[in-house]
Design an enzyme around this catalytic site. Sequence first.
Site, mmCIF file in Angstrom:
data_model
loop_
_atom_site.group_PDB
_atom_site.id
_atom_site.type_symbol
_atom_site.label_atom_id
_atom_site.label_comp_id
_atom_site.label_asym_id
_atom_site.label_seq_id
_atom_site.Cartn_x
_atom_site.Cartn_y
_atom_site.Cartn_z
ATOM 1 N N HIS A 1 0.827 -1.214 0.000
ATOM 2 C CA HIS A 1 0.000 0.000 0.000
ATOM 3 C C HIS A 1 0.859 1.262 0.000
ATOM 4 O O HIS A 1 0.376 2.351 0.317
ATOM 5 C CB HIS A 1 -0.918 0.009 1.224
ATOM 6 N N HIS B 1 -7.066 -4.298 -1.085
ATOM 7 C CA HIS B 1 -6.379 -5.579 -1.272
ATOM 8 C C HIS B 1 -6.942 -6.309 -2.480
ATOM 9 O O HIS B 1 -6.656 -7.485 -2.688
ATOM 10 C CB HIS B 1 -6.541 -6.461 -0.032
ATOM 11 N N ASP C 1 3.602 6.778 -30.072
ATOM 12 C CA ASP C 1 2.585 7.576 -29.395
ATOM 13 C C ASP C 1 1.203 7.451 -30.020
ATOM 14 O O ASP C 1 0.203 7.521 -29.335
ATOM 15 C CB ASP C 1 2.996 9.054 -29.322
ATOM 16 N N GLY C 2 1.119 7.286 -31.323
ATOM 17 C CA GLY C 2 -0.183 7.068 -31.958
ATOM 18 C C GLY C 2 -1.117 8.257 -31.899
ATOM 19 O O GLY C 2 -2.335 8.082 -31.794
ATOM 20 N N ASP C 3 -0.576 9.485 -31.987
ATOM 21 C CA ASP C 3 -1.441 10.663 -31.866
ATOM 22 C C ASP C 3 -1.510 11.505 -33.132
ATOM 23 O O ASP C 3 -2.105 12.581 -33.126
ATOM 24 C CB ASP C 3 -0.968 11.545 -30.710
#
Length: 596
Positions: free
Chosen positions: A58, A220, A400-402
């Site tokens: 955590h 959890h 990046d594919g933009d």
Amino acid sequence: VPKKLVTTVSGCADDALAGLVACNSELRLLQGHRVVLRGDLQAIRGRVALLSGGGSGHEPAHAGYVGKGMLTGVVAGSMFASPSVGSILAAIRAVAQAGAAGILLIVMNYTGDRLNFGMALERAQAEGTNVRMVVVGDDCAFTKPGKAGRRGICGTILIHKVAGALAEAGASLDEIEKKVTAAAKVMGTLGLSLSPCSIPGSKPSFQLAEDEMELGLGIHGEAGVHRMKVLPADKAVETMLKHMTDPSNASHLSLSPGSSVVLVVNNLGGLSCLELGIVAGAAVRCLESRGIRIARALVGTFMTAMEMAGVSLTLMLVDEELVKLMDAKTMAMAWPNILAGPATTQREEVPAPTEAPRKLQDETGTGLSRARVERVLQRVCSTLLDMKDKLNELDRGAGDGDCGHTHAQAAQAIQEWMHSRPPPTAPAQLLSALADVLLQQMGGSSGVLYGLFLTAAARSLRGRSGSPAWADAMDTGIEAMQRSVPGAVESQCPLGIPVPPEFPCIPHRYGGAAPGDRTMLDSLFAAAQALHSLRSPGADPLQVLAAAVQSAEAAAEATRHMEAGAGRASYIRSARLEQPDAGAVAVAAVLGAVLE
């Protein structure tokens, strides 16, 4: 089993604590135990000591909250497992022997934690130690009360802060216990996840479909209370806050207009900072719309569930005293150093600087018809919008594919610009205006490169007409995309820093690409070469333009087999990609739409 960057599965909890202590001079490990203590234990003599803990996984909870002004120490269990009675008792004895005036255990409401901390408490009390325990349960997920009670989740860090500030101010154990118990009763937390989590060496605890999100899950990986389709961030936040404050929910937090709260927007481990910021803004807007005052807002990673892509929202009702305790200084490394002040979406914006109106050059006699300009521009915009997905797919090979998104953004900006005012009909003014739109709205490297190209081409066209002028403008635009920054020479870096002659700098370029580097320049250069025929007397402009489009399309396709020499694709291993360059394809499509 999901990949994890650990040395050994069995030793990951110990290794994480060892790394934390190694990098923080104010922390110490308790020999033989998974316990982290303040390095200045002598400073707690005569003051109340605060201990907490729970399973590992955590982080930064709870060891990140050890330090002056917060916890005295933390006892960590193995992954998602409660710490042992022996280690808890050892931590209690360590702070008692350091001279603590009393000890408060802050425990999250999980059966294993209650049992182990509770047993250690009884044994310590039997030894004569003044120690007490507060159990925190802030989960607002369950609509019906359960036997186990509300789970303890991210709100616990606010209890650490309140207790720590009180202890640092010299408050008694009675006073601290009373005030943190009261604070815990006016606090609620709810989580939302887009993905499961897993501990090292194990499979995920549950599965979520690509289009699903889960409301009210535990830290959890315990199942939540409602599985639903993925919502936009603002709708997801509204859903969370509605559930948290619904009076029919047995674990709800009572919130009424005029209330003042501390808001915690917590990354459950795998959410990007961008998404976290969007959620935070949506939470502030939603609370303000209800008339709630956000006295303080904490946004970050405070209590995680390993790599879970999710977020939790915590609200604590506060008065002036609690706000002061939140603002009190602490040395705990995981507590954010925020400036004291409320969160609001109503902050006054800094006025944008005014730009002097540009004097337009007289271009009389060289204009195009406005209908034709608008028709061509609309055709270009439609082409780019239709190609968005294709360009994105081509661009993904570079990482990046933009590319499609960027060009679609440019198309939308041009459409909005045309709707707001009639476009100029003089070629130089038209290209200059388009350059301004793209430089302001398009973004990415493409926006700058198109802007450079159009600005230089416009300058070349000023006061000129005829077909050869367009061929010259094309060449000038391409040259501008490659041109070196003025003043950059081989013996001087672009920033003007002298360098030894044996290490000359390459002259800095705006774009830095050349034909053959597998970029948008390949299509532009091929079209420009074809347009040179416009300079020949008697050339048929339509035939030349058609040849230019064909050359651009062929050049775009040829990039499929090129080695990437510039742009993001040049960083890809082997620098070879199996599809054409997205920028080159986009340029060819734009030229085709212009010359159609």
